[in-house]
Design a protein around this motif. Structure first.
Motif, PDB file in Angstrom:
ATOM      1  N   PRO A  27       0.759  -1.086  -0.001  1.00 28.45           N
ATOM      2  CA  PRO A  27       0.139   0.062  -0.162  1.00 28.45           C
ATOM      3  C   PRO A  27       0.736   1.229   0.108  1.00 28.45           C
ATOM      4  O   PRO A  27       1.878   1.189   0.549  1.00 28.45           O
ATOM      5  CB  PRO A  27      -0.758  -0.135   1.304  1.00 28.45           C
ATOM      6  N   HIS A  28       0.527   2.201  -0.563  1.00 27.32           N
ATOM      7  CA  HIS A  28       1.230   3.527  -0.735  1.00 27.32           C
ATOM      8  C   HIS A  28       0.211   4.876  -0.696  1.00 27.32           C
ATOM      9  O   HIS A  28      -1.051   4.582  -1.382  1.00 27.32           O
ATOM     10  CB  HIS A  28       2.409   3.732  -1.639  1.00 27.32           C
ATOM     11  N   MET A  29       0.503   5.959  -0.658  1.00 22.19           N
ATOM     12  CA  MET A  29      -0.266   7.100  -0.664  1.00 22.19           C
ATOM     13  C   MET A  29       0.484   8.343  -0.459  1.00 22.19           C
ATOM     14  O   MET A  29       1.765   8.391  -0.192  1.00 22.19           O
ATOM     15  CB  MET A  29      -1.291   7.168   0.388  1.00 22.19           C
ATOM     16  N   GLY A  30      -0.107   9.546  -1.113  1.00 22.50           N
ATOM     17  CA  GLY A  30       0.480  10.720  -0.910  1.00 22.50           C
ATOM     18  C   GLY A  30      -0.724  11.622  -1.816  1.00 22.50           C
ATOM     19  O   GLY A  30      -1.759  11.251  -2.046  1.00 22.50           O
TER      20      GLY A  30
ATOM     21  N   PRO B 144      -7.153   5.346  -0.834  1.00 29.55           N
ATOM     22  CA  PRO B 144      -7.862   6.457  -0.655  1.00 29.55           C
ATOM     23  C   PRO B 144      -8.641   6.932   0.500  1.00 29.55           C
ATOM     24  O   PRO B 144      -8.896   8.261   0.578  1.00 29.55           O
ATOM     25  CB  PRO B 144      -9.182   6.019  -1.675  1.00 29.55           C
ATOM     26  N   HIS B 145      -8.522   5.891   1.687  1.00 31.45           N
ATOM     27  CA  HIS B 145      -9.299   6.538   2.958  1.00 31.45           C
ATOM     28  C   HIS B 145      -8.253   7.472   3.696  1.00 31.45           C
ATOM     29  O   HIS B 145      -8.487   7.926   4.664  1.00 31.45           O
ATOM     30  CB  HIS B 145      -9.460   5.321   3.676  1.00 31.45           C
ATOM     31  N   LEU B 146      -7.107   7.810   2.916  1.00 31.92           N
ATOM     32  CA  LEU B 146      -6.153   8.670   3.675  1.00 31.92           C
ATOM     33  C   LEU B 146      -6.088   9.877   2.867  1.00 31.92           C
ATOM     34  O   LEU B 146      -5.323  10.706   3.522  1.00 31.92           O
ATOM     35  CB  LEU B 146      -4.700   8.029   3.723  1.00 31.92           C
ATOM     36  N   ALA B 147      -7.230  10.027   2.154  1.00 29.95           N
ATOM     37  CA  ALA B 147      -7.104  11.507   1.544  1.00 29.95           C
ATOM     38  C   ALA B 147      -7.072  12.543   2.445  1.00 29.95           C
ATOM     39  O   ALA B 147      -6.521  13.710   1.667  1.00 29.95           O
ATOM     40  CB  ALA B 147      -8.392  11.485   0.598  1.00 29.95           C
ATOM     41  N   CYS B 148      -7.817  12.764   3.602  1.00 33.77           N
ATOM     42  CA  CYS B 148      -7.882  13.870   4.202  1.00 33.77           C
ATOM     43  C   CYS B 148      -6.465  14.193   4.748  1.00 33.77           C
ATOM     44  O   CYS B 148      -6.397  15.465   5.249  1.00 33.77           O
ATOM     45  CB  CYS B 148      -8.742  13.628   5.505  1.00 33.77           C
TER      46      CYS B 148
ATOM     47  N   LEU C 182      -3.813  11.284  -3.970  1.00 29.40           N
ATOM     48  CA  LEU C 182      -3.662  10.296  -5.378  1.00 29.40           C
ATOM     49  C   LEU C 182      -4.725   9.458  -5.404  1.00 29.40           C
ATOM     50  O   LEU C 182      -5.262   8.784  -4.550  1.00 29.40           O
ATOM     51  CB  LEU C 182      -2.202   9.479  -5.277  1.00 29.40           C
ATOM     52  N   GLY C 183      -5.338   9.652  -6.839  1.00 31.65           N
ATOM     53  CA  GLY C 183      -6.586   8.683  -6.880  1.00 31.65           C
ATOM     54  C   GLY C 183      -7.748   8.963  -6.468  1.00 31.65           C
ATOM     55  O   GLY C 183      -8.677   8.097  -6.325  1.00 31.65           O
ATOM     56  N   VAL C 184      -7.808  10.137  -5.936  1.00 34.86           N
ATOM     57  CA  VAL C 184      -9.100  10.370  -4.855  1.00 34.86           C
ATOM     58  C   VAL C 184      -9.582  11.781  -5.741  1.00 34.86           C
ATOM     59  O   VAL C 184      -8.987  12.790  -5.593  1.00 34.86           O
ATOM     60  CB  VAL C 184      -8.879  10.742  -3.773  1.00 34.86           C
TER      61      VAL C 184
END
Lengths: 405, 405, 405, 405
Positions: C229-232, C370-374, C380-382
């Motif tokens: 999993p990854h996010m930014g 995507p649940h970390l968008a806030c 990314l991806g949201v």
């Protein structure tokens, strides 16, 4: 050349007094620049003022708390840098020394919260008011001898008394005031007793608070008779300071101020006092009068709101909103937000006033010192309320002193 | 007693000029109070100035648009009240009359957006620059005769020229300037040509803009020779006005200004001009110098940001943030938000300056008028930048005039 | 039950990283409340997240400075309380331990000021880019073994790379990216190399900066293939955070935003970076796009101004002015001033993201989170940009996790 | 397809009502865009709502003033554009027509300034309270017939009653309420009588004010029995609206709000009412409760200050200062200044609520309408206080209506 100068602080354990003592020690040792000290800037720095390393502090207070607590609060509140008052360092030592010279004072006429914690007072120790006043006077007089200074000045920094301008009727006349003291009339406010004691002791006196103190009629002649200079009242450090530069602009440009609303958030003892509706109403009335004076007689709607926000501590946030009318009825506005640290703004002015009052005394001036108007919200005996004009009076005085007139 | 006074406005179709003409008509007829007019407040109202109902307007412009459009924009933008300029009313009629006396001017050296719409210029009609200058001069001179006034003054209100201080080298010397005109050197900026024409015509001249105009060296001697008073430059109406009362406070109190950041939102032509990075950089440089002068030499970090926000129209919103250091390094801040209407702030000053320049001419003054410094961002020949000190100069002048000196 | 969790910070010697390490140590020992930590509030505190006292820190950096200097700066700047990081205390010790686990990183593609001080890089030590990437990967992988944790996550906190969205074309495809690395193409930005290394090492990766990192197309498939999993990207901590709650209000009420002007004063390295016009223009472009998304497609005038004010240090002051139109064309405004401490706002989110990315990995999630968008300015991806909707996504996720789905 | 809709406004001669009537007329004729109207934006514009050109207005009021005065005040105050309500134009005509359908109402329980000017009331004309209520009811009922609409809704816009939540004990129970009416108990507040009358008439009812109205227990069952939808109370238009988007942010990020101080400058009747200390204290209490709800139970220090500034007219300026604590005790702040026009913010919501209440009635909904929570400061029967969540409830409702559920 001026030698040592004693500075006797009424309210000596408070935040402003402690900051002033710590600051003088820091500056004397070159540990901090003299920022905020008016007498350190040209041309005032060229006057023969008492050197900062020759100031010796003492004073009265009505609580007997250790200076450590005040210092820690000031550090936690961001008023004093931790490093400056490190344990074992010279600044903390200077504060401790000054604390050792504090004597019990008087809380007569104090606001309820002050009265509640005033456990260390002369009125509890002395049989009558005459003895209280005598003790105040002799404490001041002996201080000069004990610490080996040439001379001393008294600066009043104690908590604001609620009475405001409605002081005891005996204050209208010196003879009546003396009789009220003699008859042990304990409705006299402490601020007047301190001022009386200082003048009796022949010491220059400065009232940095809104309390009556030396403003009463009874003391004007006494100061002249004793040949003592004195001045007040209410140090000008924040919102009023700004008002005294901004309002004259509207007047100069013939703009019509429709309303001037001020809202102050503050978290220190002053803020707590103003939660009292009477105190607030008194403050509002004063501000309204000042505004009219600054605006060449315009009388706009004006209100002052206070919110006592404990989390802000010694930091005051003031928001002012000015609604004004210009050419052909166009309505415009100015808002400002001032975020200032009360003790850091007041403390250097205490040092300035002590040094300038001492200079005046050495020059043989007596009675009110109008050239100090720029330091006060309600400068005694001075009609000018605009800061620029008041500051020019100080510059003119400095020029005259240097010219030897 | 002063009789009729002609007021020749360069940029006569613009918002400030139109507001000035409408305002003079409204005040002359008692339709609006004289708010914003400095010469209407004591003690200046006691000077023998040209009465507002004896002012007659004309001028130059580089567009030939009908005055209706400008009036409608000013009403829609909240600058002029609808009722005041109702069709058929005397104020609208006065604006229309003044518009009938506008002659084609010069847009040499204008910023690109101005040049693009400048279709009504002398340089398109006359064979060479000498003839352009001659036409500017003769338009001004004939105006006095045609409208039957005793005398006239010229006030420059045209759009800011981008050159800033870097004007044509010929401006350094009158002989060289004359040669450049004679050789048809079209890189000379129009503002200098207007100033030259006014002085040649013997008319008092005021430069309300940042353009070079009468600031150039070449014209100083000419004004003295011709016995003409003149002054400038750049009317002080908003953020700089506030700065010139606030900054001296920090200096007086020996507070150290760490940074002064200003951000201006504006929607009129001035704002559009400042979207040009070069113009903005020039403006920033000037502001930095001014700040140092106001702060007794302190040189804090300072920047000015501009956002051209068309929806704001003639209303400017300025936000300034001042970060400063006080006693023992305590860091505090002041923010202000100024919401002002540019034309409503400038227009009454145009009337003030016309009346005061006329007074000076009648009194035989020649060259710069330092007593008008408080009206300008960069007062020519005056070192004082603090508003209070500058305003005192005006009061002192008024007192001297009334005393007959 | 989750055991120890390694947190590998890229930019490990910076202010945010140091504050995060110090904060985790303080919270683990009960020396400070968990204010600012989203995962400490209900219902997120009920998730089975790695306990704060089981976090172990290491990381990459491109300077080899001692942690003392950073700590002292953070204390002087009012970010960390002096008492919390007293010499000899456990918090300072924890920072020192983490500093001992920092390895040289990469500054490829860094902004000029960063490149200038980047003396401790792998590109100076290794013969080619393939070896650099391999070192980045093996440092991360070995960290897990060396400190004896169960697993680790990587959080990117290094200085913003100037390229913005215009990254190397090889980043569009994994095969091309690998070839560019193999051919030692040093125009690849370090942020992408770090992300590549983390994914290759099978470690969850979070990009808290605006740099390209894991946003590039080439890495999307890799993350899915490796089951990581990854996010930014770009932590949402100040002005944008406010914008993402305020702008939706205007859209919801069908108010027409005419302009949104923002002006930021900042004194830290981020501020310095933005003095570069290209970086500023990139930032402005992003903000304009975000605003349109928040306003349901409205495209008001918008600008962002930056003033790099060194005296403010880590404290950012943002002033925003929103001009909007309501019913029947009435024009109104909202202004706000945000005074926040960047590191204190960012550091707890770093801990939150590390814990939540770890939870996702343990649950077998792969690819974007995507649940970390806030937590991000550009999630990314949201598509959702409103904070309330984004936060609801996090709450929904938490509910689903607790429900065991 | 919905046909004509009668809108019965209580307080029909006030600024909000007049703006709503003028606005509906302007929008119906395409003279202004539907900015500010929530039901004009997607997806709400897809609902089958009563068309704006089919709204017919009437109402109650307690003064019998001509609509011209109100219109002129609204134009002078910048609420309505002069051109829109030009004499002889359709908008002014529509306002005049609506004014012709206004009937005398009730001022029982009104604040002192309202009572003083309430010369046109039923209690002066009718022998007892039963007859007053009957007249209120029959006025509403007959309106539907007289203007030939299909149906009508009642929106309460009258001046705030001072009682706040402490209403007459009879309001706790319908039987007691009926007995109190029957026994001519004139301490019952008019707002409850209006709500009673509307429900008895079978008309949907919306309370846009803080007065008791339909909030009392006695009327809940009545609405259900009569099958009437109703909702309230206190339209959310300014500072509270902002608070309901900003406060949840602090809660979401686990930031600790230390204080929230609000200061409101307002110049209209609402401001005058709040100069009453009791009214202000009631308002402050309500705001404190709301804040705690928005902050997930945090109970920061909070105060609301009011300054009644007549020169501001219908324009409210609110300044809020939020002091909050973040990671490791770092203290930060947010300030905002809101400059809004009360009537322009409220009037479109009145139209929205009328249309949505009508839709609910046509759909057979009865009792409270929780999906309208986002329009109110104190949404009856709804626990959510965050605006985003409340607005989502409206969107969900719209989706369900369109899906035919």
């Amino acid at each position: 050349m001026p030698g040592g100068l004693g500075v006797w602080l009424v309210g000596a354990r408070g935040a402003v007094a402690t900051t002033a003592v710590a600051g003088a020690a820091a500056l004397a040792r070159g540990l901090a620049p003299a920022t905020g000290l008016v007498t350190a800037r040209p041309p005032l720095d060229a006057l023969k003022l008492a050197p900062l390393d020759r100031l010796v502090f003492g004073g009265h207070d009505v609580v007997d708390s250790p200076p450590e607590a005040t210092l820690d609060t000031l550090v936690a509140g961001g008023v004093l840098p931790q490093a400056l008052v490190a344990p074992g360092g010279p600044v903390r030592e200077a504060v401790r020394e000054a604390a050792g010279r504090v004597r019990p004072g008087s809380a007569l006429g104090a606001a309820a919260p002050v009265a509640a914690r005033a456990t260390w007072t002369l009125e509890r120790r002395e049989p009558d008011l005459a003895r209280v006043v005598e003790r105040l006077r002799s404490d001041m007089a002996r201080f000069v001898d004990q610490v080996g200074v040439d001379r001393a000045v008294v600066v009043h920094l104690a908590s604001t008394e609620p009475a405001g301008g409605d002081v005891h009727p005996a204050c209208a006349d010196l003879a009546r005031l003396r009789r009220a003291v003699a008859s042990d009339d304990r409705s006299l406010p402490a601020s007047v007793l301190y001022a009386l004691a200082a003048l009796e002791a022949g010491l220059p006196y400065v009232n940095f608070t809104p309390s009556a103190g030396n403003a009463v009629e009874a003391l004007q002649g006494l100061a002249l008779d004793r040949g003592v200079p004195h001045m007040g009242r209410d140090g000008k450090t924040g919102e009023t300071l700004l008002k005294s530069v901004l309002a004259p602009l509207f007047a100069a440009r013939n703009l019509r101020v429709l309303s001037w609303s001020g809202f102050n958030l503050l978290g220190n003892a002053d803020g707590e006092t103003l939660t009292d509706p009477a105190a607030l109403e008194a403050k509002t009335r004063t501000k309204r009068a000042d505004l009219a004076a600054l605006l060449d007689g315009q009388a706009p709607h004006t209100t002052v709101g206070i919110d006592f926000v404990p989390s802000l501590g010694d930091w005051k946030t003031a928001w002012d909103h000015v609604h004004f009318e210009g050419f052909l009825g166009t309505r415009m506005s100015l808002q400002f937000t001032w975020q200032g640290c009360d003790s850091a703004l007041a403390a250097p002015l205490v040092l300035d006033l002590a040094r300038l009052a001492d200079l005046a005394a050495r020059r043989g001036e007596r009675g009110l010192m109008p050239h100090l108007a720029c330091f006060f919200k309600q400068p005694l005996g001075v009609d000018r309320h605009d800061f620029a004009g008041q500051f020019q009076m100080l510059l003119d005085y400095a020029a005259a002193v240097r010219a030897g007139t």
